[in-house]
Design a protein around this motif. Structure first.
Motif, PDB file in Angstrom:
ATOM      1  N   LYS A  38     114.764  54.236  10.496  1.00 50.52           N
ATOM      2  CA  LYS A  38     116.453  54.259   9.914  1.00 50.52           C
ATOM      3  C   LYS A  38     115.704  54.301   8.865  1.00 50.52           C
ATOM      4  N   ARG A  39     113.953  54.368   8.629  1.00 49.81           N
ATOM      5  CA  ARG A  39     113.890  54.012   7.261  1.00 49.81           C
ATOM      6  C   ARG A  39     113.080  55.755   6.899  1.00 49.81           C
ATOM      7  N   ALA A  40     112.458  55.978   8.343  1.00 49.75           N
ATOM      8  CA  ALA A  40     111.732  57.337   9.037  1.00 49.75           C
ATOM      9  C   ALA A  40     112.596  58.527   9.293  1.00 49.75           C
ATOM     10  N   LEU A  41     113.630  57.940   9.552  1.00 53.85           N
ATOM     11  CA  LEU A  41     114.863  58.816   9.307  1.00 53.85           C
ATOM     12  C   LEU A  41     114.342  60.083   8.760  1.00 53.85           C
ATOM     13  N   GLU A  42     114.900  59.893   7.396  1.00 53.47           N
ATOM     14  CA  GLU A  42     114.914  60.896   6.291  1.00 53.47           C
ATOM     15  C   GLU A  42     113.826  61.655   6.239  1.00 53.47           C
ATOM     16  N   ALA A  43     112.323  61.336   6.679  1.00 47.88           N
ATOM     17  CA  ALA A  43     110.805  61.619   6.713  1.00 47.88           C
ATOM     18  C   ALA A  43     111.476  62.880   7.327  1.00 47.88           C
ATOM     19  N   ILE A  69     113.815  64.133   8.448  1.00 46.50           N
ATOM     20  CA  ILE A  69     115.338  64.891   7.927  1.00 46.50           C
ATOM     21  C   ILE A  69     114.586  66.104   7.306  1.00 46.50           C
ATOM     22  N   GLY A  70     113.584  65.863   6.292  1.00 48.55           N
ATOM     23  CA  GLY A  70     113.122  66.264   5.194  1.00 48.55           C
ATOM     24  C   GLY A  70     112.098  67.350   5.968  1.00 48.55           C
ATOM     25  N   LEU A  71     111.194  66.533   7.154  1.00 52.37           N
ATOM     26  CA  LEU A  71     110.591  68.063   7.422  1.00 52.37           C
ATOM     27  C   LEU A  71     111.148  68.856   7.838  1.00 52.37           C
ATOM     28  N   LEU A  72     111.897  68.797   8.749  1.00 53.25           N
ATOM     29  CA  LEU A  72     113.278  69.463   9.880  1.00 53.25           C
ATOM     30  C   LEU A  72     114.092  70.319   8.391  1.00 53.25           C
ATOM     31  N   ARG A  73     113.530  70.168   7.539  1.00 52.89           N
ATOM     32  CA  ARG A  73     114.643  71.107   6.094  1.00 52.89           C
ATOM     33  C   ARG A  73     113.330  71.805   5.977  1.00 52.89           C
ATOM     34  N   LEU A  89      98.603  59.701  18.277  1.00 55.51           N
ATOM     35  CA  LEU A  89      99.235  58.531  18.535  1.00 55.51           C
ATOM     36  C   LEU A  89      99.909  57.833  17.255  1.00 55.51           C
ATOM     37  N   VAL A  90     100.731  57.175  16.824  1.00 55.73           N
ATOM     38  CA  VAL A  90     100.589  57.217  15.938  1.00 55.73           C
ATOM     39  C   VAL A  90     101.610  56.272  15.347  1.00 55.73           C
ATOM     40  N   PRO A  91     100.840  54.849  15.629  1.00 61.58           N
ATOM     41  CA  PRO A  91     102.292  53.653  15.938  1.00 61.58           C
ATOM     42  C   PRO A  91     103.217  53.097  14.380  1.00 61.58           C
ATOM     43  N   GLY A  92     104.237  52.280  14.490  1.00 57.28           N
ATOM     44  CA  GLY A  92     104.959  52.566  13.315  1.00 57.28           C
ATOM     45  C   GLY A  92     105.528  53.763  12.329  1.00 57.28           C
ATOM     46  N   ALA A  93     106.582  52.907  10.680  1.00 58.96           N
ATOM     47  CA  ALA A  93     107.071  54.413   9.914  1.00 58.96           C
ATOM     48  C   ALA A  93     106.215  55.004   9.835  1.00 58.96           C
ATOM     49  N   LEU A  94     105.974  56.389   9.436  1.00 58.12           N
ATOM     50  CA  LEU A  94     105.887  57.695   8.695  1.00 58.12           C
ATOM     51  C   LEU A  94     106.212  57.711   7.580  1.00 58.12           C
ATOM     52  N   ASP A  95     106.157  57.815   6.624  1.00 58.79           N
ATOM     53  CA  ASP A  95     106.913  59.342   5.463  1.00 58.79           C
ATOM     54  C   ASP A  95     106.796  60.408   5.767  1.00 58.79           C
ATOM     55  N   GLU A  96     107.572  61.734   5.147  1.00 53.81           N
ATOM     56  CA  GLU A  96     107.293  62.681   5.361  1.00 53.81           C
ATOM     57  C   GLU A  96     105.560  63.581   4.860  1.00 53.81           C
ATOM     58  N   ILE A 128     103.423  62.691   7.972  1.00 55.13           N
ATOM     59  CA  ILE A 128     103.975  63.350   9.299  1.00 55.13           C
ATOM     60  C   ILE A 128     103.409  65.121   8.580  1.00 55.13           C
ATOM     61  N   LYS A 129     103.331  65.282   7.824  1.00 54.86           N
ATOM     62  CA  LYS A 129     102.886  66.715   7.127  1.00 54.86           C
ATOM     63  C   LYS A 129     101.988  66.594   7.525  1.00 54.86           C
ATOM     64  N   LYS A 130     100.854  65.901   6.538  1.00 60.14           N
ATOM     65  CA  LYS A 130      98.642  65.746   6.381  1.00 60.14           C
ATOM     66  C   LYS A 130      98.979  65.848   8.325  1.00 60.14           C
ATOM     67  N   ILE A 131      99.427  65.471   8.969  1.00 65.32           N
ATOM     68  CA  ILE A 131      98.379  65.210  10.591  1.00 65.32           C
ATOM     69  C   ILE A 131      99.024  66.804  11.495  1.00 65.32           C
ATOM     70  N   ILE A 132     100.328  67.513  10.919  1.00 66.96           N
ATOM     71  CA  ILE A 132     101.128  68.797  10.833  1.00 66.96           C
ATOM     72  C   ILE A 132      99.343  69.272  10.098  1.00 66.96           C
ATOM     73  N   ALA A 133      99.611  69.729   9.202  1.00 67.05           N
ATOM     74  CA  ALA A 133      98.471  70.680   9.182  1.00 67.05           C
ATOM     75  C   ALA A 133      97.255  70.550   9.211  1.00 67.05           C
ATOM     76  N   LYS A 134      96.362  69.281   9.406  1.00 64.49           N
ATOM     77  CA  LYS A 134      95.436  69.323  10.289  1.00 64.49           C
ATOM     78  C   LYS A 134      95.507  70.059  11.568  1.00 64.49           C
TER      79      LYS A 134
END
Length: 195
Positions: free
Chosen positions: A58-63, A65-69, A174-181, A184-190
């Motif tokens: 539930k906490r990771a959801l906002e990350a 949503i932020g990514l999708l926006r 593979l990243v177990p556990g919650a990620l913040d936005e 996620i963006k750092k991994i995508i940028a790499k």
């Protein structure tokens, strides 16, 4: 010596996860029953394994949503992994059935934002609130393809070494556990840089 052993074990774990991801890339990114949000043809897929009763999910959801926006080239693949009891499984089946009414994402968001333990009654109340036809939803939930898909997803999670929710697969990470936005963006940028 202990530190060197820990580093070696971490490297082995990462290599095992990368090999498992490569072996299951189609099931992760292209399963015809997996709901997708964002850019359907995006350059990077963020695959999330989640449970509707998981507080960290539930906490990771906002990350997400932020990514999708903010990232119009990212695509999110939702993987229902109902591991927290019968209500989780009922919620996952209802969400998958909601796709037939074109309401998966709305229902997903509403369920994820629902506080407290889920019950069948609470899940159906959420369904009505997002405009789903409850009678049709209950009928669609009986589709054996949904149960087969949930079992396939459970087996996929096991093959990848996922032991809980949330868990993310981003590229070959593979990243177990919650990620913040920003995580996620750092991994995508790499990935986009080819690192």
């Amino acid at each position: 010596a202990i530190q060197a052993l820990q580093v070696k074990r971490e490297a082995e774990k990462k290599n095992h996860a990368r090999a498992a991801i490569a072996n299951h890339i189609n099931a992760l990114n292209s399963h015809p029953l997996s709901p997708v949000s964002g850019n359907t043809y995006g350059d990077v897929s963020v695959v999330e394994f989640f449970d509707y009763q998981c507080g960290y999910c539930k906490r990771a959801l906002e990350a997400i949503i932020g990514l999708l926006r903010s990232d119009k080239k990212a695509r999110v693949v939702w993987k229902e992994l109902p591991i927290l009891g019968p209500a989780s499984r009922f919620a996952a089946r209802a969400a998958m059935a909601a796709k037939n009414q074109g309401k998966y994402f709305d229902f997903h968001l509403a369920l994820m934002r629902t506080r407290g333990r889920l019950t069948e009654q609470k899940i159906m109340s959420v369904a009505q609130n997002v405009g789903l036809d409850e009678k049709r939803l209950r009928e669609d939930m009986k589709d054996p393809a949904i149960d087969a898909y949930l079992e396939e997803t459970r087996q996929l999670a096991t093959a990848l070494g996922i032991k809980g929710t949330p868990a993310f697969v981003i590229g070959d990470n593979l990243v177990p556990g919650a990620l913040d936005e920003s995580g996620i963006k750092k991994i995508i940028a790499k990935i986009r840089r080819g690192d």
